[in-house]
Design a protein around this motif. Sequence first.
Motif, PDB file in Angstrom:
ATOM      1  N   PRO A 208       0.382  -1.609   0.170  1.00 42.99           N
ATOM      2  CA  PRO A 208       0.398   0.210   0.279  1.00 42.99           C
ATOM      3  C   PRO A 208       0.976   1.014   0.071  1.00 42.99           C
ATOM      4  CG  PRO A 208       0.011  -0.609   2.046  1.00 42.99           C
ATOM      5  CD  PRO A 208       0.495  -1.839   1.236  1.00 42.99           C
ATOM      6  N   CYS A 209       2.256   0.936   0.501  1.00 40.76           N
ATOM      7  CA  CYS A 209       3.034   1.979   0.884  1.00 40.76           C
ATOM      8  C   CYS A 209       3.255   3.056  -0.797  1.00 40.76           C
ATOM      9  CB  CYS A 209       4.085   2.537   1.668  1.00 40.76           C
ATOM     10  SG  CYS A 209       5.001   3.063   1.028  1.00 40.76           S
ATOM     11  N   ASP A 210       3.440   4.121  -1.230  1.00 44.02           N
ATOM     12  CA  ASP A 210       3.157   5.315  -2.309  1.00 44.02           C
ATOM     13  C   ASP A 210       4.908   4.846  -2.721  1.00 44.02           C
ATOM     14  OD1 ASP A 210       3.454   5.457  -4.977  1.00 44.02           O
ATOM     15  OD2 ASP A 210       2.137   7.361  -3.969  1.00 44.02           O
ATOM     16  N   LEU A 211       5.665   4.515  -3.031  1.00 42.14           N
ATOM     17  CA  LEU A 211       7.609   4.638  -3.170  1.00 42.14           C
ATOM     18  C   LEU A 211       7.174   5.745  -4.223  1.00 42.14           C
ATOM     19  CD1 LEU A 211       8.883   1.341  -4.075  1.00 42.14           C
ATOM     20  CD2 LEU A 211       8.107   2.889  -1.440  1.00 42.14           C
ATOM     21  N   THR A 212       6.193   6.167  -4.575  1.00 38.54           N
ATOM     22  CA  THR A 212       6.584   7.648  -6.365  1.00 38.54           C
ATOM     23  C   THR A 212       6.174   8.846  -5.608  1.00 38.54           C
ATOM     24  OG1 THR A 212       4.037   6.972  -6.624  1.00 38.54           O
ATOM     25  CG2 THR A 212       6.010   5.611  -7.732  1.00 38.54           C
TER      26      THR A 212
END
Length: 263
Positions: free
Chosen positions: A147-151
């Motif tokens: 779920p973590c947005d690395l962008t």
Amino acid sequence: MLINLSVAMFQTGKHFWPFRPNNPQHRRRFVVKVYLQFVLFVMIGLFHWVLMITALDTWTVWLVRNHSTALLLAFVMGIFLFLLFSLSRQMRSLCFLNWLTTLVIVEFLAQPMALLIVRTDLLFLLAGFLIVTLVVVIFTLLAAIMPCDLTEGGIFFLILFMSVFVLSVYCIVLFQVIGLDWSFYIFSTLFAVMVMAFLMYHVQCIMGGRITEAELADDKYAALLLFYEFVALFMLTLYWRPKMDHVPTRSTWNPLNWSHLNN
């Protein structure tokens, strides 16, 4: 550097996971195209590398001993073409030219690998290839479902790159000047972590539904980014190999004498 190269490919906009609500079919088709092309590039590279140490082992040894400079120049030219390809939207949009440039880049990356695999046994090469493939698959799936947005972490990745770059240069200098083997292991670990972080970043951009996502027309560019990251990890596995002492020198090498390869 990979963050800067990705600017031309990625566009900003908040959307819901896993696909943009207005074009889910286009995004799915784009993802399939990217990974099919990525697999194609990997298979082309594997075909070249296996052929170099089996059927063409004599020619590969001769090529490395007599034309190593040309191989290095080909690798540099491939990097230059990749930079040009990443910065030129027109080059990426022309149907015939983008395929031609993409295949040339893949060849210019696969062929110079002869310098690294000439002393490699087939079993070691396939083992390293399978390990890297497994790592890439695991981190690709992890990036796709997390779920973590690395962008969102563009600045973080820039800091990570600079930190790993400085530490890597220090470790390589220790390895070369002092001969400390453990310094290369530290370099390999740091470099692998950085490449896998960028791999996960690019996977999320390709999948879409994040702050930054890949444009649907840049499937070949996205596949090339994944291929470069795969090769970067694969090159690390080529360090644990026998020494190159069995390879004959230029003065003693005779391409017609097959017995040299058995010594």
